[in-house]
Design a protein around this motif. Structure first.
Motif, PDB file in Angstrom:
ATOM      1  N   ARG A  26      -2.246  -9.967  -1.135  1.00 39.74           N
ATOM      2  CA  ARG A  26      -1.235 -11.009  -0.963  1.00 39.74           C
ATOM      3  C   ARG A  26      -1.838 -12.394  -1.205  1.00 39.74           C
ATOM      4  NH1 ARG A  26       0.917  -9.384   3.752  1.00 39.74           N
ATOM      5  NH2 ARG A  26      -0.632 -10.545   4.944  1.00 39.74           N
ATOM      6  N   ASP A  27      -3.050 -12.598  -0.671  1.00 46.10           N
ATOM      7  CA  ASP A  27      -3.734 -13.882  -0.892  1.00 46.10           C
ATOM      8  C   ASP A  27      -4.032 -14.088  -2.380  1.00 46.10           C
ATOM      9  OD1 ASP A  27      -3.624 -14.305   1.817  1.00 46.10           O
ATOM     10  OD2 ASP A  27      -5.738 -13.790   2.187  1.00 46.10           O
ATOM     11  N   ALA A  68      -0.905  -8.829  -8.704  1.00 47.64           N
ATOM     12  CA  ALA A  68      -0.168  -7.811  -7.946  1.00 47.64           C
ATOM     13  C   ALA A  68      -0.602  -6.408  -8.359  1.00 47.64           C
ATOM     14  CB  ALA A  68       1.329  -7.989  -8.146  1.00 47.64           C
ATOM     15  N   ASP A  69      -0.779  -6.206  -9.677  1.00 46.94           N
ATOM     16  CA  ASP A  69      -1.235  -4.897 -10.152  1.00 46.94           C
ATOM     17  C   ASP A  69      -2.626  -4.574  -9.599  1.00 46.94           C
ATOM     18  OD1 ASP A  69       1.067  -4.436 -11.565  1.00 46.94           O
ATOM     19  OD2 ASP A  69       0.247  -5.093 -13.502  1.00 46.94           O
ATOM     20  N   ARG A  70      -3.524  -5.556  -9.629  1.00 44.60           N
ATOM     21  CA  ARG A  70      -4.873  -5.341  -9.091  1.00 44.60           C
ATOM     22  C   ARG A  70      -4.826  -5.042  -7.593  1.00 44.60           C
ATOM     23  NH1 ARG A  70      -8.948  -6.550 -12.489  1.00 44.60           N
ATOM     24  NH2 ARG A  70      -8.425  -7.717 -14.360  1.00 44.60           N
ATOM     25  N   ALA A  71      -3.972  -5.751  -6.874  1.00 50.29           N
ATOM     26  CA  ALA A  71      -3.846  -5.524  -5.432  1.00 50.29           C
ATOM     27  C   ALA A  71      -3.316  -4.123  -5.153  1.00 50.29           C
ATOM     28  CB  ALA A  71      -2.926  -6.581  -4.816  1.00 50.29           C
ATOM     29  N   ALA A  72      -2.315  -3.702  -5.909  1.00 53.08           N
ATOM     30  CA  ALA A  72      -1.753  -2.361  -5.705  1.00 53.08           C
ATOM     31  C   ALA A  72      -2.774  -1.286  -6.047  1.00 53.08           C
ATOM     32  CB  ALA A  72      -0.496  -2.186  -6.556  1.00 53.08           C
ATOM     33  N   ILE A  74      -6.364  -0.807   5.455  1.00 59.45           N
ATOM     34  CA  ILE A  74      -5.159  -0.976   4.632  1.00 59.45           C
ATOM     35  C   ILE A  74      -4.592  -2.378   4.807  1.00 59.45           C
ATOM     36  CG2 ILE A  74      -2.749  -0.233   4.357  1.00 59.45           C
ATOM     37  CD1 ILE A  74      -3.755   2.630   5.032  1.00 59.45           C
ATOM     38  N   HIS A  75      -4.502  -2.832   6.068  1.00 68.73           N
ATOM     39  CA  HIS A  75      -3.973  -4.177   6.319  1.00 68.73           C
ATOM     40  C   HIS A  75      -4.845  -5.247   5.653  1.00 68.73           C
ATOM     41  CE1 HIS A  75      -0.601  -3.271   8.865  1.00 68.73           C
ATOM     42  NE2 HIS A  75      -1.349  -2.516   9.658  1.00 68.73           N
TER      43      HIS A  75
END
Length: 120
Positions: A80-81, A95-99, A72-73
């Motif tokens: 974030r990167d 951000a959407d892709r990361a979430a 998860i981290h």
């Protein structure tokens, strides 16, 4: 051979019966004690095995939880990167892709549209 009185024979027979009865009770007690000791030894061996198995399961569970947390981290760090490296105006898409890479969101309609279905 001198004649033995009946009372003496009765006492000898009674003493013999009493000794035999006591020996039988002692043997019965010894068998019960041995059986009890064998049962306790079997139980202790079983408990030892169960304790070892329980400890193994606990260590494995802890390891799995740490691996999941690490994953998860790592996913959050990668997201974030990606957000930080996205050109101006595209950070919402990053951000959407990361979430959508996080387990809580990956099966939502928006994430399936964005990334496609995810196999687990």
């Amino acid at each position: 051979m001198p004649a033995v009185p009946v009372a003496a024979l009765f006492r000898i027979a009674l003493a013999t019966i009493l000794i035999a009865l006591l020996a039988g009770l002692f043997a019965l007690r010894s068998c019960g004690t041995a059986r009890k000791a064998a049962t306790e030894a079997r139980l202790a061996a079983g408990q030892r095995g169960a304790a070892i198995e329980s400890g193994h399961d606990a260590v494995q569970t802890l390891g799995n939880a740490q691996a999941a947390e690490r994953s998860i981290h790592e996913t959050v760090k990668e997201g974030r990167d990606a957000i930080n490296q996205a050109p101006g105006g595209d950070s919402n898409d990053a951000a959407d892709r990361a979430a959508c890479r996080l387990r809580s969101y990956r099966h939502s309609g928006k994430c399936i549209t964005l990334l496609g279905p995810v196999a687990e």
